[in-house]
Design a protein around this motif. Structure first.
Motif, mmCIF file in Angstrom:
data_model
loop_
_atom_site.group_PDB
_atom_site.id
_atom_site.type_symbol
_atom_site.label_atom_id
_atom_site.label_comp_id
_atom_site.label_asym_id
_atom_site.label_seq_id
_atom_site.Cartn_x
_atom_site.Cartn_y
_atom_site.Cartn_z
ATOM 1 N N PHE A 91 -31.047 -5.264 17.438
ATOM 2 C CA PHE A 91 -31.680 -6.177 18.864
ATOM 3 C C PHE A 91 -31.426 -7.767 19.521
ATOM 4 N N GLY A 92 -29.863 -8.050 18.446
ATOM 5 C CA GLY A 92 -29.400 -9.355 19.009
ATOM 6 C C GLY A 92 -29.530 -10.512 18.861
ATOM 7 N N GLU A 93 -30.703 -10.809 17.187
ATOM 8 C CA GLU A 93 -31.251 -11.526 17.204
ATOM 9 C C GLU A 93 -30.640 -12.584 16.658
ATOM 10 N N ILE A 94 -29.834 -13.259 16.960
ATOM 11 C CA ILE A 94 -28.570 -13.637 15.671
ATOM 12 C C ILE A 94 -29.404 -14.901 14.803
ATOM 13 N N PRO A 95 -29.521 -14.834 13.764
ATOM 14 C CA PRO A 95 -29.805 -15.961 13.030
ATOM 15 C C PRO A 95 -28.959 -17.286 12.726
ATOM 16 N N SER A 96 -29.235 -18.143 13.265
ATOM 17 C CA SER A 96 -29.546 -19.408 13.035
ATOM 18 C C SER A 96 -28.719 -19.927 11.416
ATOM 19 N N LEU A 97 -28.391 -20.710 11.510
ATOM 20 C CA LEU A 97 -27.887 -21.986 10.287
ATOM 21 C C LEU A 97 -28.764 -21.849 9.091
ATOM 22 N N MET A 98 -30.525 -22.391 10.418
ATOM 23 C CA MET A 98 -31.014 -22.050 9.064
ATOM 24 C C MET A 98 -32.217 -20.950 8.709
ATOM 25 N N VAL A 99 -31.497 -19.775 9.293
ATOM 26 C CA VAL A 99 -32.315 -18.322 8.946
ATOM 27 C C VAL A 99 -31.052 -18.832 7.543
ATOM 28 N N ILE A 100 -29.650 -18.586 7.691
ATOM 29 C CA ILE A 100 -29.145 -18.510 6.840
ATOM 30 C C ILE A 100 -28.880 -19.888 5.908
ATOM 31 N N ILE A 101 -29.664 -20.435 5.489
ATOM 32 C CA ILE A 101 -29.704 -21.186 4.107
ATOM 33 C C ILE A 101 -31.069 -20.797 3.815
ATOM 34 N N GLY A 102 -32.338 -20.702 4.924
ATOM 35 C CA GLY A 102 -33.517 -19.979 4.286
ATOM 36 C C GLY A 102 -33.103 -18.159 3.619
ATOM 37 N N GLY A 103 -32.317 -17.658 4.247
ATOM 38 C CA GLY A 103 -31.972 -16.037 3.104
ATOM 39 C C GLY A 103 -31.158 -16.516 2.325
ATOM 40 N N THR A 104 -30.661 -17.373 1.829
ATOM 41 C CA THR A 104 -29.966 -18.175 0.230
ATOM 42 C C THR A 104 -30.649 -18.290 0.190
ATOM 43 N N LEU A 105 -32.184 -19.463 0.354
ATOM 44 C CA LEU A 105 -33.106 -19.554 -1.109
ATOM 45 C C LEU A 105 -34.447 -18.182 -1.337
ATOM 46 N N VAL A 106 -33.602 -17.740 -0.657
ATOM 47 C CA VAL A 106 -34.969 -16.948 -1.129
ATOM 48 C C VAL A 106 -33.892 -15.488 -1.721
ATOM 49 N N VAL A 107 -32.919 -15.672 -1.291
ATOM 50 C CA VAL A 107 -32.235 -14.632 -3.296
ATOM 51 C C VAL A 107 -31.618 -15.626 -4.436
ATOM 52 N N ALA A 108 -32.499 -16.888 -3.865
ATOM 53 C CA ALA A 108 -32.589 -18.117 -5.427
ATOM 54 C C ALA A 108 -33.573 -17.622 -5.879
ATOM 55 N N GLY A 109 -34.933 -17.939 -5.036
ATOM 56 C CA GLY A 109 -35.983 -17.495 -5.865
ATOM 57 C C GLY A 109 -36.191 -16.032 -6.514
ATOM 58 N N VAL A 110 -35.298 -14.531 -6.088
ATOM 59 C CA VAL A 110 -35.367 -13.485 -6.347
ATOM 60 C C VAL A 110 -34.599 -14.275 -7.731
ATOM 61 N N ALA A 111 -33.970 -14.546 -7.923
ATOM 62 C CA ALA A 111 -32.749 -14.197 -8.565
ATOM 63 C C ALA A 111 -33.511 -15.378 -10.188
ATOM 64 N N THR A 112 -34.425 -16.848 -10.008
ATOM 65 C CA THR A 112 -34.493 -17.128 -10.484
ATOM 66 C C THR A 112 -36.396 -16.485 -11.384
ATOM 67 N N ALA A 113 -36.864 -15.454 -10.834
ATOM 68 C CA ALA A 113 -37.661 -14.567 -10.903
ATOM 69 C C ALA A 113 -37.618 -13.357 -11.562
ATOM 70 N N ARG A 114 -36.329 -12.822 -12.059
ATOM 71 C CA ARG A 114 -36.398 -11.995 -12.720
ATOM 72 C C ARG A 114 -36.114 -11.929 -13.775
ATOM 73 N N PRO A 115 -37.076 -10.829 -14.881
ATOM 74 C CA PRO A 115 -37.290 -10.867 -16.273
ATOM 75 C C PRO A 115 -36.396 -11.228 -16.513
ATOM 76 N N GLY A 116 -36.569 -11.252 -18.268
ATOM 77 C CA GLY A 116 -35.833 -11.343 -19.220
ATOM 78 C C GLY A 116 -36.205 -10.315 -19.988
ATOM 79 N N GLY A 117 -35.461 -11.018 -21.430
ATOM 80 C CA GLY A 117 -36.032 -9.207 -22.399
ATOM 81 C C GLY A 117 -36.916 -9.904 -23.208
ATOM 82 N N ARG A 118 -37.743 -10.679 -22.836
ATOM 83 C CA ARG A 118 -38.628 -10.832 -23.590
ATOM 84 C C ARG A 118 -40.159 -10.816 -22.586
ATOM 85 N N ARG A 119 -41.036 -10.430 -22.824
ATOM 86 C CA ARG A 119 -41.884 -11.012 -22.076
ATOM 87 C C ARG A 119 -42.675 -11.500 -21.864
ATOM 88 N N ALA A 120 -43.090 -11.648 -20.387
ATOM 89 C CA ALA A 120 -43.535 -12.604 -19.870
ATOM 90 C C ALA A 120 -44.849 -13.362 -20.271
#
Length: 340
Positions: free
Chosen positions: A311-340
């Motif tokens: 649709f031509g909604e080109i993300p800006s630099l802020m969107v790219i930074i935000g997307g990176t932070l979202v991915v970082a948040g998901v990586a932090t949320a990844r469950p480990g081997g033990r039960r939380a």
């Protein structure tokens, strides 16, 4: 031959118990990792939803109905296979687990919440940009964490709160970048109306996730948890009925008007709902609702990316930074081997 000393027998029994506990812990860790991978795939599939809704040419609630209608087949097959497996387990068990009668009502209520989520999101998406709709619709993570803490006793850990803060910081970056921009949404007042509806959709989706979490976890009294396929089938049926009633009552166009519109609702049913929501329902039996809602923020990145390409909604630099932070948040949320 004389029996072994009592101390030796006790030691052997203790070793067997330790091995059993260790094996159970390893198996639980493996199941939790599988559930986490399922949520990652679910986020990718659900991320297609706003794009496919844009291509649908029926009414907003009617699109929701067809989405759920085309998901009925795969969901029913899942429930049928699950039912056969349960019958085999019951046949091999001398004491079958009690039937979760109340869980069926909660599963039906989850479907009503999901139907309301689809109606609000589709109407809101028709009155705002794709980026705004995806971003505001994902505020469900806030409601899920709060309500899960208050009503389910799933108190978030410090790590999960850090993951949430990181992911929401990325979301804030993306929202700020799209503030004041409306891609074909019309006047500013109409865009605000659409944004409010997308926030309401997030609230309804949080209700869906929490109700599904309730029916997917076993009760403390020994009652069985409702199977993922059964829960998904009940919710799909009641959600479809909710959307159909709303579409008929408001006089919407019920049938897609083109082949493109038909393919769009079929894609919504197979990809977004049967696969995406099905995997989410599967994971809700093994992971806390709050953790899953944080991981599902990845659909923001998917939705915004495809909105830019199609649709031509080109993300800006802020969107790219935000997307990176979202991915970082998901990586932090990844469950480990033990039960939380």
């Amino acid at each position: 031959m004389a029996p072994p000393p009592a101390s030796v027998a006790m030691s052997t029994s203790l070793d067997a118990a330790v091995e059993s506990v260790a094996s159970s812990a390893m198996n639980e860790a493996r199941l939790r990792r599988q559930a986490f991978l399922a949520v990652l795939l679910a986020a990718f599939c659900i991320g297609f939803s706003p794009v496919l809704v844009r291509y649908g040419d029926a009414g907003p609630a009617a699109i929701g109905f067809w989405r759920l209608f085309f998901a009925l087949g795969p969901t029913a097959l899942w429930a049928w296979a699950e039912h056969r497996a349960e019958r085999r387990r019951f046949a091999a068990s001398a004491t079958p687990r009690p039937l979760p009668i109340r869980a069926y009502a909660f599963a039906a209520l989850a479907g009503v919440f999901f139907g309301a989520d689809l109606i609000a999101f589709h109407v809101g998406l028709a009155n705002t940009s794709t980026a705004n709709g995806v971003l505001l619709g994902n505020l469900a993570v806030v409601f899920v964490l709060i309500f899960g803490w208050l009503f389910l006793g799933e108190r978030p850990s410090r790590g999960l709160l850090l993951a949430l803060a990181t992911a929401l910081a990325g979301t804030l970056f993306i929202i700020l970048s799209s503030a004041g921009h409306s891609h074909g949404a019309g006047p500013r007042a109409v865009s605000v109306f659409g944004d409010v509806l997308c926030v309401a959709a997030a609230l309804f989706y949080a209700g869906y996730m929490l109700m599904t979490r309730v029916v997917r976890r076993a009760g403390s009294n020994g009652a069985a948890a409702l199977g993922g396929g059964t829960a998904a089938l009940i919710a799909t049926v009641t959600g479809a009925v909710t959307c159909l009633i709303w579409a008929v009552a408001t006089g919407e166009v019920l049938v897609p008007q083109s082949l493109q519109g038909l393919l769009a609702v079929v894609g919504l049913g197979i990809v977004a709902h049967a696969t995406g929501q099905g995997l989410t329902t599967f994971a809700l039996g093994r992971l806390p609702a709050g953790l899953i809602s944080v991981v599902l923020l990845l659909q923001i990145v998917v939705g915004v990316t495809f909105a830019a390409l199609l649709f031509g909604e080109i993300p800006s630099l802020m969107v790219i930074i935000g997307g990176t932070l979202v991915v970082a948040g998901v990586a932090t949320a990844r469950p480990g081997g033990r039960r939380a």
